[in-house]
Design a protein around this motif. Structure first.
Motif, PDB file in Angstrom:
ATOM      1  N   PRO A 224      31.853  33.786  50.796  1.00  0.00           N
ATOM      2  CA  PRO A 224      30.945  34.172  49.706  1.00  0.00           C
ATOM      3  C   PRO A 224      31.342  35.450  48.992  1.00  0.00           C
ATOM      4  O   PRO A 224      30.776  35.769  47.943  1.00  0.00           O
ATOM      5  CB  PRO A 224      29.601  34.341  50.428  1.00  0.00           C
ATOM      6  N   ARG A 225      32.315  36.173  49.538  1.00  0.00           N
ATOM      7  CA  ARG A 225      32.751  37.407  48.872  1.00  0.00           C
ATOM      8  C   ARG A 225      33.666  37.135  47.680  1.00  0.00           C
ATOM      9  O   ARG A 225      33.919  38.044  46.873  1.00  0.00           O
ATOM     10  CB  ARG A 225      33.491  38.296  49.876  1.00  0.00           C
ATOM     11  N   LEU A 226      34.177  35.910  47.562  1.00  0.00           N
ATOM     12  CA  LEU A 226      35.197  35.615  46.561  1.00  0.00           C
ATOM     13  C   LEU A 226      34.608  34.907  45.346  1.00  0.00           C
ATOM     14  O   LEU A 226      33.933  33.875  45.477  1.00  0.00           O
ATOM     15  CB  LEU A 226      36.300  34.751  47.178  1.00  0.00           C
ATOM     16  N   THR A 227      34.873  35.448  44.175  1.00  0.00           N
ATOM     17  CA  THR A 227      34.593  34.783  42.907  1.00  0.00           C
ATOM     18  C   THR A 227      35.804  33.923  42.578  1.00  0.00           C
ATOM     19  O   THR A 227      36.941  34.391  42.647  1.00  0.00           O
ATOM     20  CB  THR A 227      34.346  35.813  41.793  1.00  0.00           C
ATOM     21  N   VAL A 228      35.566  32.674  42.205  1.00  0.00           N
ATOM     22  CA  VAL A 228      36.655  31.694  42.183  1.00  0.00           C
ATOM     23  C   VAL A 228      36.883  31.152  40.772  1.00  0.00           C
ATOM     24  O   VAL A 228      35.985  30.535  40.176  1.00  0.00           O
ATOM     25  CB  VAL A 228      36.351  30.550  43.167  1.00  0.00           C
ATOM     26  N   GLY A 229      38.075  31.381  40.245  1.00  0.00           N
ATOM     27  CA  GLY A 229      38.442  30.889  38.933  1.00  0.00           C
ATOM     28  C   GLY A 229      38.784  29.411  38.955  1.00  0.00           C
ATOM     29  O   GLY A 229      39.452  28.927  39.868  1.00  0.00           O
ATOM     30  N   GLY A 250      28.539  27.011  43.785  1.00  0.00           N
ATOM     31  CA  GLY A 250      27.269  27.400  43.192  1.00  0.00           C
ATOM     32  C   GLY A 250      27.501  28.171  41.907  1.00  0.00           C
ATOM     33  O   GLY A 250      28.625  28.584  41.598  1.00  0.00           O
ATOM     34  N   PRO A 251      26.461  28.384  41.117  1.00  0.00           N
ATOM     35  CA  PRO A 251      26.631  29.027  39.806  1.00  0.00           C
ATOM     36  C   PRO A 251      27.028  30.488  39.860  1.00  0.00           C
ATOM     37  O   PRO A 251      27.534  31.032  38.878  1.00  0.00           O
ATOM     38  CB  PRO A 251      25.253  28.852  39.157  1.00  0.00           C
ATOM     39  N   GLY A 252      26.836  31.159  40.980  1.00  0.00           N
ATOM     40  CA  GLY A 252      27.126  32.587  41.028  1.00  0.00           C
ATOM     41  C   GLY A 252      28.557  32.949  41.324  1.00  0.00           C
ATOM     42  O   GLY A 252      28.971  34.090  41.111  1.00  0.00           O
ATOM     43  N   ARG A 253      29.364  31.994  41.819  1.00  0.00           N
ATOM     44  CA  ARG A 253      30.747  32.307  42.184  1.00  0.00           C
ATOM     45  C   ARG A 253      31.781  31.550  41.366  1.00  0.00           C
ATOM     46  O   ARG A 253      32.980  31.824  41.468  1.00  0.00           O
ATOM     47  CB  ARG A 253      30.990  32.010  43.668  1.00  0.00           C
ATOM     48  N   LEU A 254      31.343  30.599  40.559  1.00  0.00           N
ATOM     49  CA  LEU A 254      32.270  29.819  39.744  1.00  0.00           C
ATOM     50  C   LEU A 254      32.601  30.577  38.468  1.00  0.00           C
ATOM     51  O   LEU A 254      31.717  30.885  37.670  1.00  0.00           O
ATOM     52  CB  LEU A 254      31.661  28.464  39.409  1.00  0.00           C
ATOM     53  N   LEU A 255      33.871  30.868  38.294  1.00  0.00           N
ATOM     54  CA  LEU A 255      34.370  31.603  37.125  1.00  0.00           C
ATOM     55  C   LEU A 255      35.187  30.652  36.263  1.00  0.00           C
ATOM     56  O   LEU A 255      36.237  30.167  36.695  1.00  0.00           O
ATOM     57  CB  LEU A 255      35.237  32.775  37.581  1.00  0.00           C
ATOM     58  N   ALA A 256      34.721  30.371  35.069  1.00  0.00           N
ATOM     59  CA  ALA A 256      35.467  29.520  34.151  1.00  0.00           C
ATOM     60  C   ALA A 256      36.531  30.347  33.430  1.00  0.00           C
ATOM     61  O   ALA A 256      36.221  31.400  32.861  1.00  0.00           O
ATOM     62  CB  ALA A 256      34.531  28.878  33.137  1.00  0.00           C
ATOM     63  N   VAL A 257      37.762  29.897  33.481  1.00  0.00           N
ATOM     64  CA  VAL A 257      38.861  30.521  32.747  1.00  0.00           C
ATOM     65  C   VAL A 257      39.627  29.432  32.015  1.00  0.00           C
ATOM     66  O   VAL A 257      39.590  28.268  32.403  1.00  0.00           O
ATOM     67  CB  VAL A 257      39.817  31.299  33.671  1.00  0.00           C
ATOM     68  N   VAL A 318      27.224  28.315  31.088  1.00  0.00           N
ATOM     69  CA  VAL A 318      27.476  29.551  30.347  1.00  0.00           C
ATOM     70  C   VAL A 318      27.617  30.740  31.288  1.00  0.00           C
ATOM     71  O   VAL A 318      28.424  31.648  31.048  1.00  0.00           O
ATOM     72  CB  VAL A 318      26.367  29.776  29.306  1.00  0.00           C
ATOM     73  N   ALA A 319      26.873  30.746  32.390  1.00  0.00           N
ATOM     74  CA  ALA A 319      26.971  31.849  33.343  1.00  0.00           C
ATOM     75  C   ALA A 319      28.388  32.016  33.869  1.00  0.00           C
ATOM     76  O   ALA A 319      28.840  33.139  34.127  1.00  0.00           O
ATOM     77  CB  ALA A 319      26.010  31.620  34.508  1.00  0.00           C
ATOM     78  N   SER A 320      29.124  30.918  34.005  1.00  0.00           N
ATOM     79  CA  SER A 320      30.487  30.986  34.534  1.00  0.00           C
ATOM     80  C   SER A 320      31.442  31.711  33.602  1.00  0.00           C
ATOM     81  O   SER A 320      32.545  32.097  34.023  1.00  0.00           O
ATOM     82  CB  SER A 320      31.007  29.579  34.824  1.00  0.00           C
ATOM     83  N   ALA A 321      31.030  31.916  32.359  1.00  0.00           N
ATOM     84  CA  ALA A 321      31.872  32.620  31.394  1.00  0.00           C
ATOM     85  C   ALA A 321      31.185  33.857  30.819  1.00  0.00           C
ATOM     86  O   ALA A 321      31.667  34.434  29.841  1.00  0.00           O
ATOM     87  CB  ALA A 321      32.261  31.680  30.252  1.00  0.00           C
ATOM     88  N   THR A 322      30.064  34.260  31.439  1.00  0.00           N
ATOM     89  CA  THR A 322      29.347  35.446  30.951  1.00  0.00           C
ATOM     90  C   THR A 322      28.973  36.364  32.116  1.00  0.00           C
ATOM     91  O   THR A 322      29.677  37.327  32.398  1.00  0.00           O
ATOM     92  CB  THR A 322      28.090  35.029  30.159  1.00  0.00           C
ATOM     93  N   VAL A 324      29.086  35.869  35.386  1.00  0.00           N
ATOM     94  CA  VAL A 324      30.019  35.880  36.517  1.00  0.00           C
ATOM     95  C   VAL A 324      31.228  36.772  36.244  1.00  0.00           C
ATOM     96  O   VAL A 324      31.546  37.652  37.052  1.00  0.00           O
ATOM     97  CB  VAL A 324      30.431  34.448  36.904  1.00  0.00           C
ATOM     98  N   PRO A 325      31.943  36.610  35.119  1.00  0.00           N
ATOM     99  CA  PRO A 325      33.065  37.526  34.878  1.00  0.00           C
ATOM    100  C   PRO A 325      32.631  38.969  34.673  1.00  0.00           C
ATOM    101  O   PRO A 325      33.342  39.891  35.085  1.00  0.00           O
ATOM    102  CB  PRO A 325      33.742  36.955  33.626  1.00  0.00           C
ATOM    103  N   ALA A 326      31.483  39.190  34.047  1.00  0.00           N
ATOM    104  CA  ALA A 326      31.016  40.563  33.852  1.00  0.00           C
ATOM    105  C   ALA A 326      30.755  41.230  35.193  1.00  0.00           C
ATOM    106  O   ALA A 326      31.107  42.405  35.403  1.00  0.00           O
ATOM    107  CB  ALA A 326      29.755  40.572  32.991  1.00  0.00           C
ATOM    108  N   ALA A 327      30.148  40.488  36.118  1.00  0.00           N
ATOM    109  CA  ALA A 327      29.882  41.051  37.444  1.00  0.00           C
ATOM    110  C   ALA A 327      31.178  41.317  38.187  1.00  0.00           C
ATOM    111  O   ALA A 327      31.317  42.334  38.876  1.00  0.00           O
ATOM    112  CB  ALA A 327      29.000  40.096  38.244  1.00  0.00           C
ATOM    113  N   LEU A 328      32.148  40.418  38.077  1.00  0.00           N
ATOM    114  CA  LEU A 328      33.425  40.610  38.763  1.00  0.00           C
ATOM    115  C   LEU A 328      34.110  41.882  38.276  1.00  0.00           C
ATOM    116  O   LEU A 328      34.695  42.626  39.069  1.00  0.00           O
ATOM    117  CB  LEU A 328      34.328  39.397  38.541  1.00  0.00           C
ATOM    118  N   LEU A 329      34.028  42.157  36.994  1.00  0.00           N
ATOM    119  CA  LEU A 329      34.652  43.353  36.426  1.00  0.00           C
ATOM    120  C   LEU A 329      33.771  44.586  36.563  1.00  0.00           C
ATOM    121  O   LEU A 329      34.187  45.689  36.199  1.00  0.00           O
ATOM    122  CB  LEU A 329      34.992  43.133  34.955  1.00  0.00           C
ATOM    123  N   GLY A 330      32.557  44.417  37.065  1.00  0.00           N
ATOM    124  CA  GLY A 330      31.661  45.556  37.214  1.00  0.00           C
ATOM    125  C   GLY A 330      31.178  46.112  35.896  1.00  0.00           C
ATOM    126  O   GLY A 330      31.026  47.326  35.739  1.00  0.00           O
TER     127      GLY A 330
END
Length: 371
Positions: A224-229, A250-257, A318-322, A324-330
């Motif tokens: 669960p610590r990993l955000t996954v592209g 789940g919606p919190g760790r899926l990162l769309a790239v 939309v969360a996967s491209a908004t 989620v990436p914003a949280a990953l980058l802090g």
């Protein structure tokens, strides 16, 4: 890049932007008609190799041209991505970023450079040129930090010295992503213990998940610590695979790239990826030997594929491209339309076709007015 006041009205939500940020209320200013449209936070793409015929590894000096092209695809911020290459390419990209945009420029905001390689597994190099691969070392990453413009680094955690490099980069506020790897689950876990926080394009450039050999795919899904592209362009992953990954993450760790290349926005034909020739054909980008070499997809198209494959809601996609990436980058100022957030947003129709894009309160693209 902030403007005056802009009121976006008539859409799924009303938004007011004043001095480049979302404001509770404002009067006067320009009005952007959003009737019949969804008003979304601006999209963030953390893997952009190029666009509009420009490859950023080959021509990093053209960063600002790529950035100017991205708002038409709803992207308001991104990570320019430099693949495995000569050290000079990385140095040039960081220098261009540090120098800032030319006078009068407008476009999507680069949030730092994503260095994808050169510390990747030779057997999983994908389209990365083998002559520039390198083993992890303190000397190689000397000077790599968020402050110096390096936002993300993709590496293979099983390589000798990789875990020490993960620790060093994490301490410098660099997002370490695990990718182009044959790592065992224990090696993936060890990297996460040292501060790795993401996985680069799950299911590509790594062995497949098997019952007794979970490999990097199983480890990524389970930790669960990993955000996954995920590259949901319709070519890199089967739709059932996309659905399986999305269900596990789940919606919190899926990162769309997108992993988009110079082919984005260009017709079929020859193109480049770094110092290599590639061929764009029917939506795919490949080396001459057939190896996938990034994509020609835009981010809304990937979100469209994600929704079709999973049946998820618009908000979840939309969360996967908004968020989620914003949280990953802090960066809590992006990926949201809450008061105080950056005035970045995109208007789309029900099919996620981009109608207008606003960056810092300025309308940089509006297909209704020819921009």
């Amino acid at each position: 890049m902030s403007g005056g006041s802009l009121r976006v009205t008539g859409g799924s939500v009303d938004v007011t932007i004043a001095e480049g940020h979302v404001a509770p209320t404002a009067t006067g200013g320009d009005v952007l008609d959003a009737r019949g449209l969804h008003v979304l936070p601006g999209l963030l793409d953390l893997q952009v190799n190029g666009a509009a015929g420009i490859d950023l590894t080959h021509e990093p000096e053209r960063l600002w041209e790529v950035a100017a092209a991205l708002p038409r695809y709803g992207v308001t911020a991104f990570l320019p991505t430099i693949i495995t290459s000569a050290p000079q390419a990385r140095e040039r990209a960081l220098a261009v970023l540090a120098a800032g945009p030319p006078a009068g420029w407008t476009g999507a905001v680069p949030l730092g450079v994503h260095l994808e390689g050169p510390m990747i597994a030779p057997a999983r190099k994908g389209a990365h040129p083998p002559r520039w691969l390198a083993e992890p070392s303190a000397d190689l990453v000397a000077g790599w930090s968020r402050a110096a413009g390096v936002a993300m680094v993709t590496l293979a955690p099983e390589l000798p010295g990789a875990l020490d490099v993960v620790t060093a980069l994490a301490e410098r506020d660099v997002v370490v992503a695990l990718g182009h790897t044959e790592a065992a689950p224990e090696q993936m876990t060890a990297a996460a213990d040292r501060g790795a926080r993401a996985v680069t394009h799950l299911g590509n450039a790594m062995p497949a998940l098997a019952g007794r050999l979970p490999g990097p795919v199983g480890a990524a899904l389970a930790d669960p610590r990993l955000t996954v592209g995920v590259i949901a362009d319709g070519h890199h992953l089967h739709p059932t695979t996309v659905a399986a990954f999305a269900g596990a993450l789940g919606p919190g760790r899926l990162l769309a790239v997108t992993d988009c290349t110079a082919a984005l926005g260009m017709p079929d034909g020859p193109a480049r990826l770094g110092d290599q020739a590639v061929v764009v054909r029917e939506g795919t980008v490949r080396l001459e030997d057939g190896t996938l070499a990034g994509s020609a997809a835009d981010l809304p198209a990937c979100l469209r594929v994600l929704r079709a494959a999973t049946g998820c809601s618009l908000a979840e996609a939309v969360a996967s491209a908004t968020t989620v990436p914003a949280a990953l980058l802090g960066d809590p100022s992006r990926g949201t339309l809450a008061p105080g957030a950056r005035g970045d947003l995109v208007l789309v129709d029900d099919d996620l076709t981009v109608v207008a894009t606003v960056v810092g309160g300025r309308v940089l693209h509006d297909r209704r007015g020819g921009r």
